[in-house]
Motif scaffolding. Structure first.
Motif, PDB file in Angstrom:
ATOM      1  N   HIS A  56       0.811  -1.227   0.000  1.00  0.00           N
ATOM      2  CA  HIS A  56       0.000   0.000   0.000  1.00  0.00           C
ATOM      3  C   HIS A  56       0.839   1.269   0.000  1.00  0.00           C
ATOM      4  N   ARG A  57       2.080   1.160  -0.389  1.00  0.00           N
ATOM      5  CA  ARG A  57       2.975   2.315  -0.426  1.00  0.00           C
ATOM      6  C   ARG A  57       4.301   1.925  -1.057  1.00  0.00           C
ATOM      7  N   TRP A  70       5.331   7.020  -9.340  1.00  0.00           N
ATOM      8  CA  TRP A  70       5.299   8.439  -8.991  1.00  0.00           C
ATOM      9  C   TRP A  70       3.986   8.902  -8.356  1.00  0.00           C
ATOM     10  N   PRO A  71       2.821   8.536  -8.887  1.00  0.00           N
ATOM     11  CA  PRO A  71       1.582   8.982  -8.227  1.00  0.00           C
ATOM     12  C   PRO A  71       1.486   8.537  -6.764  1.00  0.00           C
ATOM     13  N   THR A  72       1.945   7.329  -6.480  1.00  0.00           N
ATOM     14  CA  THR A  72       1.931   6.843  -5.094  1.00  0.00           C
ATOM     15  C   THR A  72       2.936   7.604  -4.253  1.00  0.00           C
ATOM     16  N   GLU A  90       3.950  10.676  -4.736  1.00  0.00           N
ATOM     17  CA  GLU A  90       3.375  12.018  -4.526  1.00  0.00           C
ATOM     18  C   GLU A  90       2.281  11.992  -3.457  1.00  0.00           C
ATOM     19  N   LYS A  91       1.398  11.021  -3.558  1.00  0.00           N
ATOM     20  CA  LYS A  91       0.288  10.906  -2.599  1.00  0.00           C
ATOM     21  C   LYS A  91       0.820  10.742  -1.174  1.00  0.00           C
ATOM     22  N   LEU A  92       1.781   9.859  -1.001  1.00  0.00           N
ATOM     23  CA  LEU A  92       2.349   9.646   0.332  1.00  0.00           C
ATOM     24  C   LEU A  92       3.100  10.879   0.825  1.00  0.00           C
ATOM     25  N   ARG A 138       2.479  13.982   0.166  1.00  0.00           N
ATOM     26  CA  ARG A 138       1.497  14.990   0.605  1.00  0.00           C
ATOM     27  C   ARG A 138       0.824  14.594   1.927  1.00  0.00           C
ATOM     28  N   ALA A 139       0.526  13.324   2.089  1.00  0.00           N
ATOM     29  CA  ALA A 139      -0.161  12.846   3.290  1.00  0.00           C
ATOM     30  C   ALA A 139       0.749  12.820   4.509  1.00  0.00           C
ATOM     31  N   GLU A 140       2.025  12.558   4.297  1.00  0.00           N
ATOM     32  CA  GLU A 140       2.931  12.366   5.422  1.00  0.00           C
ATOM     33  C   GLU A 140       3.940  13.496   5.571  1.00  0.00           C
TER      34      GLU A 140
END
Length: 175
Positions: free
Chosen positions: A26-27, A70-72, A74-76, A78-80
């Motif tokens: 998941h990451r 890359w999308p994952t 970027e998402k992580l 921003r979230a972390e």
């Protein structure tokens, strides 16, 4: 742990490698593009098939892995509020290639630019990008290209030396 046998010459398998990894964990926190492959060939011995094979493993697969993840990343990030890290293993052959490393040196030079792109694009997100370009590392691949008479083992690096630099990059000690 997760082991995913992958033919890096096959873009569908490369994409599946990333997708399966993300699906399982998941990451993605770190990508180490360490694969390297070549056949010893001078410029005159190089043909389209050899170029395609060498670039597929050494340049296209790392670029595709980065793009697919890359999308994952970027998402992580921003979230972390912190990003991951991408470490590409290049080669000193990009600066001073043996005469039989024409295609390999060119392909590995591209991962240097991939790392710069990652560093520039990822900087605002905290995603770090590195390219490590060691000299001759004592591996099976090296010995397929250069024999010990031309390059003795006392003039090569241990793989562990390169691995330590990779770990320092991942842990942020090389920022």
């Amino acid at each position: 742990s997760l082991i995913i046998p992958t033919d890096l010459r096959d873009s569908r398998q490369v994409e599946q490698l990333v997708d399966t990894t993300i699906g399982h964990f998941h990451r993605i926190d770190a990508i180490i593009n360490n694969a390297g492959w070549t056949i010893a060939a001078t410029i005159a011995q190089t043909n389209a098939h050899l170029l395609q094979e060498v670039f597929a493993v050494n340049a296209i697969a790392p670029a595709l892995i980065i793009a697919r993840a890359w999308p994952t990343l970027e998402k992580l990030a921003r979230a972390e509020t912190k990003g991951g890290v991408i470490v590409n293993i290049s080669s000193m052959a990009t600066i001073d290639p043996f005469d039989t490393l024409y295609a390999y040196a060119a392909a590995k030079a591209s991962v240097n630019l991939l790392a710069r792109s990652v560093a520039n694009t990822g900087r605002p997100l905290g995603i770090r990008g590195f390219s490590i370009a060691p000299g001759a590392v004592e591996t099976q691949l090296l010995r397929k290209v250069v024999d010990k008479a031309h390059l003795p083992t006392d003039q090569t690096l241990d793989p562990e030396t390169v691995a330590k630099v990779v770990v320092e990059c991942v842990l942020g000690r090389r920022d």
